[in-house]
Each structure stands twice: as C-alpha cells, then as structure tokens.
Design a protein around this motif. Sequence first.
Motif, short mmCIF file in Angstrom:
data_model
loop_
_atom_site.label_atom_id
_atom_site.label_comp_id
_atom_site.label_asym_id
_atom_site.label_seq_id
_atom_site.Cartn_x
_atom_site.Cartn_y
_atom_site.Cartn_z
N TYR A 1 0.84 -1.19 0.00
CA TYR A 1 0.00 0.00 0.00
C TYR A 1 0.88 1.24 0.00
O TYR A 1 1.84 1.33 0.75
N PHE A 2 0.53 2.21 -0.84
CA PHE A 2 1.26 3.47 -0.91
C PHE A 2 0.38 4.56 -0.33
O PHE A 2 -0.53 5.04 -1.01
N PRO A 3 0.61 4.97 0.91
CA PRO A 3 -0.22 6.04 1.45
C PRO A 3 0.15 7.38 0.84
O PRO A 3 1.21 7.52 0.22
N ASP A 4 -0.73 8.35 1.01
CA ASP A 4 -0.40 9.68 0.53
C ASP A 4 0.70 10.29 1.39
O ASP A 4 0.90 9.90 2.53
N TYR A 5 1.36 11.29 0.84
CA TYR A 5 2.45 11.91 1.59
C TYR A 5 1.90 12.81 2.69
O TYR A 5 0.85 13.43 2.53
N THR A 6 2.65 12.93 3.77
CA THR A 6 2.27 13.88 4.81
C THR A 6 2.84 15.25 4.46
O THR A 6 3.61 15.39 3.51
N VAL A 7 2.50 16.24 5.27
CA VAL A 7 2.93 17.60 4.97
C VAL A 7 4.45 17.69 4.93
O VAL A 7 5.04 18.30 4.03
N ASP A 8 5.10 17.04 5.91
CA ASP A 8 6.56 17.14 5.95
C ASP A 8 7.19 16.45 4.75
O ASP A 8 8.17 16.93 4.18
N GLU A 9 6.62 15.33 4.34
CA GLU A 9 7.18 14.66 3.19
C GLU A 9 7.01 15.50 1.93
O GLU A 9 7.90 15.57 1.08
N VAL A 10 5.84 16.14 1.82
CA VAL A 10 5.63 17.00 0.64
C VAL A 10 6.63 18.14 0.65
O VAL A 10 7.19 18.51 -0.38
N ARG A 11 6.87 18.67 1.85
CA ARG A 11 7.84 19.77 1.93
C ARG A 11 9.21 19.28 1.48
O ARG A 11 9.90 19.94 0.72
N ASP A 12 9.60 18.07 1.92
CA ASP A 12 10.89 17.54 1.51
C ASP A 12 10.97 17.38 0.01
O ASP A 12 11.96 17.72 -0.63
N ILE A 13 9.89 16.83 -0.56
CA ILE A 13 9.89 16.61 -2.01
C ILE A 13 10.04 17.94 -2.75
O ILE A 13 10.82 18.07 -3.69
N LEU A 14 9.28 18.95 -2.30
CA LEU A 14 9.31 20.21 -3.04
C LEU A 14 10.63 20.93 -2.86
O LEU A 14 11.07 21.68 -3.73
N MET A 15 11.28 20.70 -1.68
CA MET A 15 12.52 21.43 -1.44
C MET A 15 13.68 20.84 -2.21
O MET A 15 14.70 21.48 -2.33
N ARG A 16 13.48 19.63 -2.73
CA ARG A 16 14.67 18.90 -3.18
C ARG A 16 15.44 19.57 -4.28
O ARG A 16 16.65 19.63 -4.26
N VAL A 17 14.75 19.99 -5.30
CA VAL A 17 15.50 20.48 -6.46
C VAL A 17 15.32 21.96 -6.62
O VAL A 17 15.54 22.50 -7.68
N HIS A 18 14.88 22.65 -5.59
CA HIS A 18 14.67 24.07 -5.83
C HIS A 18 15.98 24.82 -5.76
O HIS A 18 16.77 24.60 -4.87
N PRO A 19 16.22 25.75 -6.68
CA PRO A 19 17.51 26.45 -6.68
C PRO A 19 17.66 27.45 -5.53
O PRO A 19 18.77 27.81 -5.19
N LYS A 20 16.56 27.91 -4.94
CA LYS A 20 16.69 28.91 -3.89
C LYS A 20 16.09 28.34 -2.61
O LYS A 20 14.97 28.66 -2.24
N PRO A 21 16.85 27.47 -1.93
CA PRO A 21 16.23 26.73 -0.82
C PRO A 21 15.73 27.58 0.33
O PRO A 21 14.64 27.34 0.85
N LYS A 22 16.53 28.61 0.75
CA LYS A 22 16.11 29.34 1.94
C LYS A 22 14.83 30.11 1.68
O LYS A 22 13.90 30.12 2.50
#
Lengths: 524, 422
Positions: free
Chosen positions: A234-255
């Motif tokens: 089973y693949f549950p949906d991502y939690t808020v923190d996981e979504v934040r990690d995913i979105l932060m991964r490849v962003h050029p301006k992390p801060k």
Amino acid sequence: MSQPVTPRRATRSSAAYPASPTSPSGSRPKSTPRRQPVPTAAAKEEEGEHERSTVDVLLEALPGRRAQATDLLRLLAPAPALPLLLHGGAATGKTRALLLALRHVRPRPLRVAYAALRSLPSPRALFASLLTQLSPPSSSSASSRLRIPDKPSDFVAALRDALAGLSAQGEAVYLVFDNLEVVRSWDKGGQLLALLLHLYDLLRFPQVVLVYVSSATPDAYYSMTGSIEPNHIYFPDYTVDEVRDILMRVHPKPKLYSSFLSVALKPLFRVTRRVDELVAALEPLFRRYCEPLGDLKAVPDESIKRRLFEHIQPHLAVALNETFSVPTRTSVDECKDRSSGGKARSKSQFGSRDGLPTELEFHMSVSAKYLLLSAFLASRNPATLDAALFDSTGGSDNHRRKRKSSQASMNMKDTMAEEMLLKGPGTFPLERLLAIFQCITSVSEDYLGDVECPDSMMNGSGMTGLMPDVLLQLSTLCNSNFLSKSRSCPLEGSARYRSNIDEDLALKVARSVSFPLSKYIYRR
Amino acid sequence: MVVAVSVPSQAQAVLRGRLCDPAFVHSALRSSSDTNYSKLKYLVASSFSEACNNSVLLLGPRGCGKAAVVDMVLDDLKKEHPDAISVIRLNGMLHNDDNCAMKEIARQLCLEHQLSFSKMASSDDNTEFMIDMLRECGLAHKTILFVLEEFDLFAQGKQRLLYSLLDAMQSLTSQAVVIGVSCRLDADQLLEKRVRSRFSHRKLLFISPSLDDIQRLLEHLLILAKDSGLPAKYITDYNSRLTSIFSDKKFKGCLNYLMDADATTSNILRFLFRAVSYMDMESGFLPIESFLKALSSMQRQPKMDSLQDLSILELYILVCMHRLEDKEQSSYNFTSIMKEYRSIQDAYKTSDKYASTVCFRAFEHLLDRELISFGDNRGRNQALEYRPVKLLISSRELAQSLKLNTTCPAVLQKLFDRERYM
C-alpha cells in the motif's frame, strides 16, 4: 553498467526532479533488450553490503517511501515470486517506485514488459504491446508479420510461446500492468480483468513475475474466478513534511523557498493533498512571493519574511479558491504594470464576492450570449412563469405578484426548491427558447441605446434577421456543452434542450452584456 | 558464471521456490494410500491398460490441490508410458466458446503429433479432425487425456463441446479419458440430460485442509532437509529455531487468526511467502517477527487507509453527506451537499470555506478513491453535480477515521457527533 529495459513512460514526478540521475526521461525507445550479461566483477560484491546500498540508492530517489521500497525489493526478487499488487491513491509514486525498484533489484531481470493500460485503447492493443515487448530483438524486422491475437485464448498461447523462448535463459521476466482499474470500464472488461489476474495460474512459468499497479483498492478486484490473490503493497499519501521535503529537493533557492512553503503549504494542504495539484498551485504563488524582493539571492531575515508574508496573503486567499488559474489579459497587464497602482488593480481583480474574478474569461458573440441567457432562464424557470415575466413590454413586473403566502404554500415552495436542487436544470423545447430569446433581445435593444450599424439588419423587425444565426449558434453551444440535447418528448416529438451552466457563469455573461438577469430568475 | 551467494539468500531462494511450486506444496497428498491421487491414478491407469473410455470429475473448493493432483498423476503416467499418452488441456475461462475450444483442441493435437495446424480451418473441420484423431489413436492404442479446468464454465450455454467429446468417446473405437476439474460441487448437475447420460458419474471430492493438515504443511514447506545444498550446521540451527517458533503461543495465535479469515492453502502460501521474504538476511533465520510482520501486512483495511489520506475539505464533504443521510434524505447530489456545506460554514464560521469549483474537485477525488459513488446507472445525460450520490463507507468507519486523524479540526468532530445525539 548494463541497464534493464526502460519503458517509455515519463512520470510527472520524474519531470519534477531533473537532477535525479535515475529518473526516466521522456522519449526513450520502447524496449531495449539487455546488452550484456552481468559482469562477474560486479557479481562478486558482498551481498549484504550490496543490498544495503541498493536500498539507500532507492530511498534517495523515493523520499518518504522507506517501508514500501524495502517491501518492493524483498518481494520482487529473486524469482520465483507470487504476483504483486501495488495500490494507493493517485500521484503517490507507485509506478515510479516500481520502475526504480526494477532497476535496482538483484539479480537483474532479463526483460521487463510494461503495459500502460491507461494509454491502450482496447484488449487487442494490450496484447500487441506485450507481445512486441517480449519478442526477441532479432526478429524486430519481422514484427510486422506478428499476428496480433484477438481472443484471450490465442493471446495466452502466444504469450506462452514468447515466454518459453525467453525463459530458456533462466532469468526473471517481469510483466507490469499499470493502471489496472481502467480495465473495468473497457468493453468486456470483466473477462479481461479475470484473465489478467489469472495469468499466474495460466502461464505456470516460475521465472515470470507479474506486477499490477492500481489506484483502486484490492477489493475492487475480488471476483469469483479464484485467482491467486497477489501480495499487496500500500502506498499512502504523503504527509505535509514529506511533501515539503519533495518540493525542497530540487529548488535552486532553498532558503527563500522554505520560508515560502512555511507560509503557503499548510493552507493549501487542507484543500488537497495531491502533490501534482499542489505544485501547480504553488508555482505562480512563489513568483508573486518573490516580487517585492529586489535581489533574489538574498537570504530572508525576519523583517523581510514578514513583508513577503503580507504581500502574499491576499493572493493566497484567492489561490485557495481556484482550481487552476488561467492567466487572463488583465492579470498579464498587471504583471507588466507592477509598480504603478498594482495593488488597486489587484483589488478589483479579486472582485466583490469571495475573491472570485467577475469577468468572463472567454469570448462569445453577443447573440450567443443572449441565447445562453435565454437557455439558462428557460431551464431555471418553470414554463408557467413565462407569461408573467416576459409580457408585451418585455419587462418583468414584480408588483402584481407580491402576495402574503400562507404556511402551506411556503412548505410547497420549500419542497419545490428541494426538488429543483435534486433534479437539476429542466428541459425546454426549442420554441420556448426562441420565444424567450426574442423577448430579451427586444428588451436589450432598448437598453443598448443606439448602436451604429451600417447594414440595415437591425432596423424594424431586426430580430428576424438574426434567426438563421440563432440556429447555428445553438448547435455551437451544444457542441461546447453549454446546452445539451435530451430525449425528445414522445408525444410531441420535438427536440428538448437543457442548459448546463451554473448561476455564476450566467451572471458573468449577463454582466458582460449589461442584462439584468437577477430580475428574471425565479427564486425561491 | 560463478556467483558468490550467501547462505541466507540461498536458503531464501530454496524456500521461495518451494512455495511457488504447486507440485511440491501438494506432494503430501501423494503419500497416503487412500487419497484422491491414488484413486485418480488407478482410474487413468486402468482405462489405459483396459483400453476403455472414462470420465471423472474432481470437485472441491479452491486451493485444495485438484490441479496439482492431476499434474502429479500425469507426470507419473508419462514417466511410465512415455509414448502412449497425449494430453489436451482446456480452460473454461479461455475456451468457453465452442469454436474456440475446438480450435484449441485441434491445435494441441497437431502439436502433440507433429502435424501442421491451419488457422483457417473452420469449426466443423476441427470437429472432424478431432473425431478422426480419436479414432486413429484408439486403433493405435494411444490414450488421449482431456483435462478440462473450470469445468462448470464449459457447462454454460449449449454444451456442444462436452456433448461432441463424450459422444465421440462412446461411439468410436477410441481411448480417451476426460478429467473435469471444478470448484462448484454441483458441477455435474449443470450438465444437460444427454450429456449427463454419457458421463460416468465418478466424482472425487477434495476438502479443505484442517488445522492438523496445515501444521503438517507448514513443517513440510519450511523445514529444510539435509540435502538442500546448504551447510549442515546452518540447517540444524534453522530447523531447531523454526520448531521452537511453531510451538510458540504467539505464532499459534497468529496462525489461528489467519485461518479464521481464510483457511485455504493459497492464503497460507501467501502468508508464508511474505514471511520468508522478510527473512533476516544477516543471520539467515526466520524470526517470529517476520511472521507477525507478514500477518500485519495482510491485515490492512483499504478503506480505512484511504480515509486517513484525505484532506480536510474532503473530510468536510464526507461529514456533510453523512449528515444528509442522517436527516433521512433518500437521495442527494452535489448541489444539496454544497447547500449543507454552506449552511455549516454560515453557522460555525470556520476558516475552511472554499469556492464551489474547489469543492467539486475534492468531490471528484472522493469519487476516484471510490469512497462515494453515483447512485444511478444512467449514462451521461445529467451533469455530474446533479447525479445522486451515496456513501460507500459506514458511519463507524467515518467516526474511527475522524478520531485517528490528527489534523482534523475539532468542529468536524462536533458536527459528526451532533447528529448522533440530536
């Protein structure tokens, strides 16, 4: 190192992380067979260390999916293996996790045949796709001679032959069926689904491993045909923190992005948890967030953060109420015109009610707009009101109808309102539509004032000149699904239509032609 | 190619191979003398030696080893008489159309006897071919075995295939045995009168394994024998640990739980496969945790999992639908749900008031997850907002999910509960 077969699919998440080296890109060829067998040097590595590093590499590429990745690696290899079913909501990374796991699984599979059921139109296309992926590469020139079977029995026989040819080499062959739930809506889908789930028993090849990916839960596939039930992951949906990690991964301006996310993510997360929709909503918001900043490379401190937060706050409220934003001309102008009076114009764009835009976002001709309004009124109002609303002066006369209503009539009106909610818009015949159209266009002629018109079409009985256009407009509106044609009445035999637009859109259309629609709507 | 494989991986490969091999799993059925295996073998062998025709039905619930028994008998007979037996396999799911079945029979006959098969042959040609082949093989003292799996699916419709097969067996000098395998215990009642009269009423009944059988099956599957190609010390350690686990109370509880739900062999196999996959790869032993982990992964409730994955707005929609159902509205659609939603927002002034399009998107997500569905089967005549919908989850599940959801606003819980106590 040699690669196993890479299927053609480019997932959204793979497009979102271009930096990840293992994500499949868009236009790979459909199935490239293995080039070389595994070299012995690689095989002599320590097995335990290898498995740990495999899991780590996999987890790097799949954030937040530790349990599922380990399960996948354990259950997929080595062959023989019972069939596997991956299930979970949409955009949870099932296909991506599976394809990455198939690259990292040890021992390397001989062939991976991937059937993307969502893009295949019929069972025959499915059979063709699988058989071409499994046929040996040397006969690719002769693939045109491959007869695609129509019937399931022929398909199973052909599949057995193809697999017998492959499994003589003794390594695993993986058959992946993606989006299994769409088979239920195919013609004769039930039989095909039973066949696909039964393939493990029918084929009886120990080296063949079947994997199914579905966004429907496993209880959608219980049938009475007694197939071997697959192992579920089973693949549950991502939690808020996981979504934040995913979105932060490849962003050029992390801060900057992390301060933005701390403001914008949680409210949007309350509306939807799907990563693809969040990404689509966050991108324009981030652009707006960065607008007041002169230097984008600056690390924001508290005061800057507060300023940015105040700037983004109204836009966030608007974004929460939109499903997707279509950039209109006014918003484009506003972007160009940021410095001067941007705030005032943005306020007007937000409109009066709940921050919704009040202008019509697409263009329609005037007669089409009137036709749409008459259709809306015809669907909305009961036919008995027409005489009262559209009298000879073309105006509605409310004074006569104000009467003190008794309790019984109020109850009846309540039930009628409930019924209207339930049944939806009513149908009307063509004659009624044309009658209302004539009435309101004659009314609007008075409102329009004098319009310069070089041809003499608008003089005198001007509206009869528009009649042929009206019927053309009607078919256009039907094709764009603003009106729909329902079953014709069996007694009269004339066509009946129904309007599909809701009140907001009708009000927008009416506002754009300055027509007082609210006077004519039957309200209870 | 020399591959340095560690002992745990080897052991795991051996165990997994065993679990996926139906012949090994059901080989215990071969052992005792009065089993169905021996009866079937006697039947086929006697019909072969006496050169007569026969037909038999194997009936029993799914996963009891019927097909495995047939395979074992066929393997044995093929070893004993290699040239004198040819096997034709048909499956009711694939071949229930008579023309299709005839074509398949002709194709397999051609394959067995190295003849060339023409795909253009019509159904009558195929039938004639089959009858000719039966006659020829009868004269040559070769037996043809027809194995019909999912026999009850052949008995739908006109039963032309069954009739022609059984009729040919009766009237010609043929040697054929028809073995039908079915999970319906009344499969022979489904046959037409003329077919049933040509059918010898032999039935072999299979039963589900009992608890003792399951225990023996576990030992048979998981205990490694001395000659498995693994180091002897490892085997003794492994076997001793495993026997101690089998007598552990937790394991017995786990097994009982599994058997209460579904006592078929295939369920046990799934459980064992998962447990073996979770083997501790460093030591190479099967700890009790792997069994417990396998059980918990088989115990998931998909609807509860889906409910945990919903966003707040989607939960609001579900609670509104539940309230409408409590108010005993027999049918409601998206517009009535929106009316209820707005009345709640006006009454409670929460921060979660969203536009109608956003709510409709959340509604469509719920439809995708199959937590709600449309109540009518009509096509696309009506817009989606006006079609009646219904909840596919019970109120108990909704209550439980609201409790388990940590980010759920308190007002939702209150709205849900108020209905109960009003």
